[in-house]
Design a protein around this motif. Structure first.
Motif, PDB file in Angstrom:
ATOM      1  N   PRO A 295      -1.671  -5.001  18.451  1.00 33.36           N
ATOM      2  CA  PRO A 295      -3.139  -4.666  18.119  1.00 33.36           C
ATOM      3  C   PRO A 295      -3.283  -3.415  17.572  1.00 33.36           C
ATOM      4  CG  PRO A 295      -2.668  -5.695  20.244  1.00 33.36           C
ATOM      5  CD  PRO A 295      -1.507  -5.693  19.648  1.00 33.36           C
ATOM      6  N   GLN A 296      -2.215  -2.558  18.089  1.00 34.85           N
ATOM      7  CA  GLN A 296      -2.376  -1.037  17.281  1.00 34.85           C
ATOM      8  C   GLN A 296      -2.223  -0.864  15.804  1.00 34.85           C
ATOM      9  OE1 GLN A 296      -0.448  -2.085  19.725  1.00 34.85           O
ATOM     10  NE2 GLN A 296       1.756  -1.064  19.688  1.00 34.85           N
ATOM     11  N   MET A 297      -1.659  -2.113  15.265  1.00 37.27           N
ATOM     12  CA  MET A 297      -1.134  -2.089  13.885  1.00 37.27           C
ATOM     13  C   MET A 297      -2.277  -2.524  13.016  1.00 37.27           C
ATOM     14  SD  MET A 297       1.804  -1.065  13.653  1.00 37.27           S
ATOM     15  CE  MET A 297       3.298  -1.146  14.352  1.00 37.27           C
ATOM     16  N   LEU A 298      -3.402  -3.048  13.677  1.00 34.12           N
ATOM     17  CA  LEU A 298      -4.679  -3.302  13.127  1.00 34.12           C
ATOM     18  C   LEU A 298      -4.452  -4.825  12.313  1.00 34.12           C
ATOM     19  CD1 LEU A 298      -6.257  -0.062  11.941  1.00 34.12           C
ATOM     20  CD2 LEU A 298      -6.645  -1.398  14.149  1.00 34.12           C
ATOM     21  N   GLY A 299      -3.362  -5.622  12.550  1.00 30.26           N
ATOM     22  CA  GLY A 299      -3.244  -6.831  11.843  1.00 30.26           C
ATOM     23  C   GLY A 299      -2.791  -6.753  10.640  1.00 30.26           C
ATOM     24  N   LYS A 300      -3.614  -7.383   9.771  1.00 28.92           N
ATOM     25  CA  LYS A 300      -3.485  -7.536   8.173  1.00 28.92           C
ATOM     26  C   LYS A 300      -4.377  -6.599   7.522  1.00 28.92           C
ATOM     27  CE  LYS A 300      -1.322 -12.219   8.796  1.00 28.92           C
ATOM     28  NZ  LYS A 300      -1.250 -13.527   8.269  1.00 28.92           N
ATOM     29  N   TYR A 301      -4.093  -6.466   6.174  1.00 28.35           N
ATOM     30  CA  TYR A 301      -5.190  -5.584   5.472  1.00 28.35           C
ATOM     31  C   TYR A 301      -5.753  -6.813   4.199  1.00 28.35           C
ATOM     32  CZ  TYR A 301      -1.291  -5.358   2.212  1.00 28.35           C
ATOM     33  OH  TYR A 301       0.032  -5.800   0.940  1.00 28.35           O
ATOM     34  N   LYS A 302      -6.823  -6.457   3.742  1.00 30.72           N
ATOM     35  CA  LYS A 302      -7.468  -7.380   2.796  1.00 30.72           C
ATOM     36  C   LYS A 302      -6.951  -6.727   1.319  1.00 30.72           C
ATOM     37  CE  LYS A 302     -11.400  -8.262   5.631  1.00 30.72           C
ATOM     38  NZ  LYS A 302     -12.881  -7.919   5.887  1.00 30.72           N
ATOM     39  N   PRO A 303      -6.979  -7.847   0.346  1.00 30.50           N
ATOM     40  CA  PRO A 303      -6.658  -7.389  -1.057  1.00 30.50           C
ATOM     41  C   PRO A 303      -7.787  -6.448  -1.604  1.00 30.50           C
ATOM     42  CG  PRO A 303      -6.361  -9.899  -0.679  1.00 30.50           C
ATOM     43  CD  PRO A 303      -6.992  -9.299   0.781  1.00 30.50           C
ATOM     44  N   GLY A 304      -7.406  -5.708  -2.194  1.00 34.41           N
ATOM     45  CA  GLY A 304      -8.427  -4.714  -2.793  1.00 34.41           C
ATOM     46  C   GLY A 304      -8.670  -3.578  -2.118  1.00 34.41           C
ATOM     47  N   SER A 305      -8.323  -3.540  -0.710  1.00 35.76           N
ATOM     48  CA  SER A 305      -8.553  -2.471   0.406  1.00 35.76           C
ATOM     49  C   SER A 305      -8.019  -1.175  -0.012  1.00 35.76           C
ATOM     50  CB  SER A 305      -8.415  -3.056   1.650  1.00 35.76           C
ATOM     51  OG  SER A 305      -6.740  -3.087   1.963  1.00 35.76           O
ATOM     52  N   LYS A 306      -8.403  -0.126   0.452  1.00 35.15           N
ATOM     53  CA  LYS A 306      -7.722   1.278   0.432  1.00 35.15           C
ATOM     54  C   LYS A 306      -6.352   1.254   0.805  1.00 35.15           C
ATOM     55  CE  LYS A 306     -12.075   4.006   0.475  1.00 35.15           C
ATOM     56  NZ  LYS A 306     -13.025   5.036   1.250  1.00 35.15           N
ATOM     57  N   TYR A 307      -6.151   0.348   1.829  1.00 36.19           N
ATOM     58  CA  TYR A 307      -4.867   0.488   2.574  1.00 36.19           C
ATOM     59  C   TYR A 307      -3.792  -0.375   1.309  1.00 36.19           C
ATOM     60  CZ  TYR A 307      -1.164  -0.477   5.588  1.00 36.19           C
ATOM     61  OH  TYR A 307       0.225  -0.605   6.181  1.00 36.19           O
TER      62      TYR A 307
ATOM     63  N   GLN B 113      -4.429  -0.065  -2.011  1.00 37.35           N
ATOM     64  CA  GLN B 113      -4.064   0.962  -2.885  1.00 37.35           C
ATOM     65  C   GLN B 113      -3.196   1.971  -2.517  1.00 37.35           C
ATOM     66  OE1 GLN B 113      -8.088   2.285  -3.907  1.00 37.35           O
ATOM     67  NE2 GLN B 113      -8.786   0.179  -4.122  1.00 37.35           N
ATOM     68  N   ARG B 114      -3.130   2.367  -1.182  1.00 36.71           N
ATOM     69  CA  ARG B 114      -2.317   3.474  -0.727  1.00 36.71           C
ATOM     70  C   ARG B 114      -1.003   2.771  -0.835  1.00 36.71           C
ATOM     71  NH1 ARG B 114      -2.630   8.831  -0.371  1.00 36.71           N
ATOM     72  NH2 ARG B 114      -1.920   9.632   1.425  1.00 36.71           N
ATOM     73  N   LEU B 115      -0.853   1.705  -0.294  1.00 35.61           N
ATOM     74  CA  LEU B 115       0.651   1.155  -0.137  1.00 35.61           C
ATOM     75  C   LEU B 115       1.162   0.781  -1.521  1.00 35.61           C
ATOM     76  CD1 LEU B 115       2.651  -0.255   1.418  1.00 35.61           C
ATOM     77  CD2 LEU B 115       1.463  -2.582   1.193  1.00 35.61           C
ATOM     78  N   LYS B 116       0.223   0.417  -2.518  1.00 33.29           N
ATOM     79  CA  LYS B 116       0.922   0.334  -3.937  1.00 33.29           C
ATOM     80  C   LYS B 116       1.348   1.585  -4.466  1.00 33.29           C
ATOM     81  CE  LYS B 116      -1.719  -3.946  -5.478  1.00 33.29           C
ATOM     82  NZ  LYS B 116      -2.682  -4.175  -6.489  1.00 33.29           N
ATOM     83  N   PHE B 117       0.767   2.608  -4.208  1.00 30.51           N
ATOM     84  CA  PHE B 117       1.099   4.021  -4.797  1.00 30.51           C
ATOM     85  C   PHE B 117       2.341   4.352  -4.188  1.00 30.51           C
ATOM     86  CE2 PHE B 117       1.196   8.648  -3.614  1.00 30.51           C
ATOM     87  CZ  PHE B 117       1.205   9.189  -4.857  1.00 30.51           C
ATOM     88  N   ILE B 118       2.585   4.331  -2.678  1.00 26.58           N
ATOM     89  CA  ILE B 118       3.848   4.611  -2.139  1.00 26.58           C
ATOM     90  C   ILE B 118       4.952   3.678  -2.693  1.00 26.58           C
ATOM     91  CG2 ILE B 118       4.927   4.646   0.156  1.00 26.58           C
ATOM     92  CD1 ILE B 118       2.133   5.188   1.277  1.00 26.58           C
ATOM     93  N   ILE B 119       4.786   2.554  -2.902  1.00 30.58           N
ATOM     94  CA  ILE B 119       5.938   1.477  -3.431  1.00 30.58           C
ATOM     95  C   ILE B 119       6.228   2.059  -4.717  1.00 30.58           C
ATOM     96  CG2 ILE B 119       6.244  -0.865  -4.027  1.00 30.58           C
ATOM     97  CD1 ILE B 119       6.385  -0.106  -0.927  1.00 30.58           C
ATOM     98  N   LYS B 120       5.270   2.016  -5.621  1.00 31.47           N
ATOM     99  CA  LYS B 120       5.807   2.706  -6.970  1.00 31.47           C
ATOM    100  C   LYS B 120       6.339   4.042  -6.848  1.00 31.47           C
ATOM    101  CE  LYS B 120       3.565   4.132 -11.306  1.00 31.47           C
ATOM    102  NZ  LYS B 120       2.092   4.193 -11.893  1.00 31.47           N
ATOM    103  N   ARG B 121       6.018   4.912  -6.005  1.00 27.00           N
ATOM    104  CA  ARG B 121       6.656   6.119  -5.961  1.00 27.00           C
ATOM    105  C   ARG B 121       8.277   5.858  -5.214  1.00 27.00           C
ATOM    106  NH1 ARG B 121       5.048  10.923  -1.278  1.00 27.00           N
ATOM    107  NH2 ARG B 121       7.070  11.979  -0.927  1.00 27.00           N
ATOM    108  N   PHE B 122       8.323   4.890  -4.285  1.00 29.56           N
ATOM    109  CA  PHE B 122       9.787   4.619  -3.732  1.00 29.56           C
ATOM    110  C   PHE B 122      10.373   3.901  -5.005  1.00 29.56           C
ATOM    111  CE2 PHE B 122       8.916   4.010   1.308  1.00 29.56           C
ATOM    112  CZ  PHE B 122       8.657   5.215   1.301  1.00 29.56           C
ATOM    113  N   TYR B 123      10.000   3.066  -5.588  1.00 30.82           N
ATOM    114  CA  TYR B 123      10.850   2.604  -7.004  1.00 30.82           C
ATOM    115  C   TYR B 123      11.476   3.745  -7.842  1.00 30.82           C
ATOM    116  CZ  TYR B 123       9.924  -2.318  -6.941  1.00 30.82           C
ATOM    117  OH  TYR B 123       9.891  -3.684  -6.488  1.00 30.82           O
TER     118      TYR B 123
END
Length: 263
Positions: free
Chosen positions: A48-60, A62-72
């Motif tokens: 529950p504290q993880m808030l389940g799943k995120y939706k396509p196009g959400s701010k979450y 977008q934030r995740l894509k930024f981090i993954i690009k940085r990790f690459y």
């Protein structure tokens, strides 16, 4: 249910189970072929504290894509972490797998998480050569006591069990001491590997903590998991525990790419 996955000439038997806390998929190779990157375990966290799943196009997303690009872009160095109040992520490669191996393992791990845990805010995957964890809260620098598991050799060691328990405990302590020593471990922080004798046989071992921990937390993580999984570690001809925060492995054969020192 069991699912079979063919990947790079390796057959994985994947057992996916659902519990109240998380969905888990365990991967076990049943092929004699050698694979450079071998899946060990992955979890899709739906607490529950993880808030389940995120939706396509959400701010979450977008934030995740930024981090993954940085990790690459930085995964060759072997580790990277990011954390704020809404998202934390860490890539940690095994100490002998920095450079191109780490980059390849990260790419494989992220692709596997997208396939196995689509849209989950909390997800974690372990490979032989790397760990990738994504969390929906700030978790950098904190020990994860929940996401862990242990694997052991089916063959028992036999003989003097008490002597072996003392040996692997002392071995783990010595390896952890080296891992947290910044003066001798600057290139691969919080990682050490070595070998020691046990009744005429060479025992090989490795310890690693994620670089977001401090030395005290690294020690605490190792002690907690060694006690928690002692039933898996004692009297085995090889075993390992793996968590989001630390890992320990011992075998009676060399399992690392690089030469290890006597401990």
């Amino acid at each position: 249910p069991l699912r079979k996955i063919i990947q790079n000439n390796v057959l994985f038997i994947v057992d996916c189970t659902k519990t109240r806390h998380f969905d888990t998929c365990l991967g076990h190779t049943t092929s004699p072929y050698k694979q450079r990157i071998v899946l060990k375990h992955n979890q899709c966290v739906s607490q529950p504290q993880m808030l389940g799943k995120y939706k396509p196009g959400s701010k979450y997303e977008q934030r995740l894509k930024f981090i993954i690009k940085r990790f690459y872009s930085v995964s060759n160095k072997g580790y990277e972490g990011f954390g704020d109040s809404t998202l934390s992520a860490i890539i940690q490669c095994r100490g002998d797998s920095y450079g191109p191996k780490c980059h390849d393992c990260f790419a494989t791990a992220f692709a596997a998480l997208r396939r196995r845990c689509p849209w989950y805010k909390g997800r974690i995957i372990w490979y032989d050569q790397c760990l990738l964890s994504i969390d929906a809260k700030y978790s950098i620098g904190q020990i994860d006591y929940n996401n862990n598991f242990c694997m052991s050799n089916a063959k028992k060691l036999g003989g003097d069990k008490f002597a072996f328990i003392i040996t692997w405990n002392t071995f783990m302590d010595n390896l952890t001491t080296l891992a947290v020593d910044n003066n001798t471990n600057k290139l691969t922080p919080f990682y050490s590997a070595g070998k020691t004798w046990f009744k005429g046989h060479m025992l090989y071992g490795m310890v690693q903590c994620t670089i977001d921990l401090n030395p005290k937390a690294c020690w605490e993580c190792m002690v907690f998991n060694s006690i928690h999984f002692q039933h898996c570690l004692n009297d085995k001809r090889g075993a390992r525990f793996m968590s989001r925060s630390c890992t320990f492995r011992f075998e009676f054969y060399p399992f690392l790419a690089k030469h290890v020192q006597n401990i």
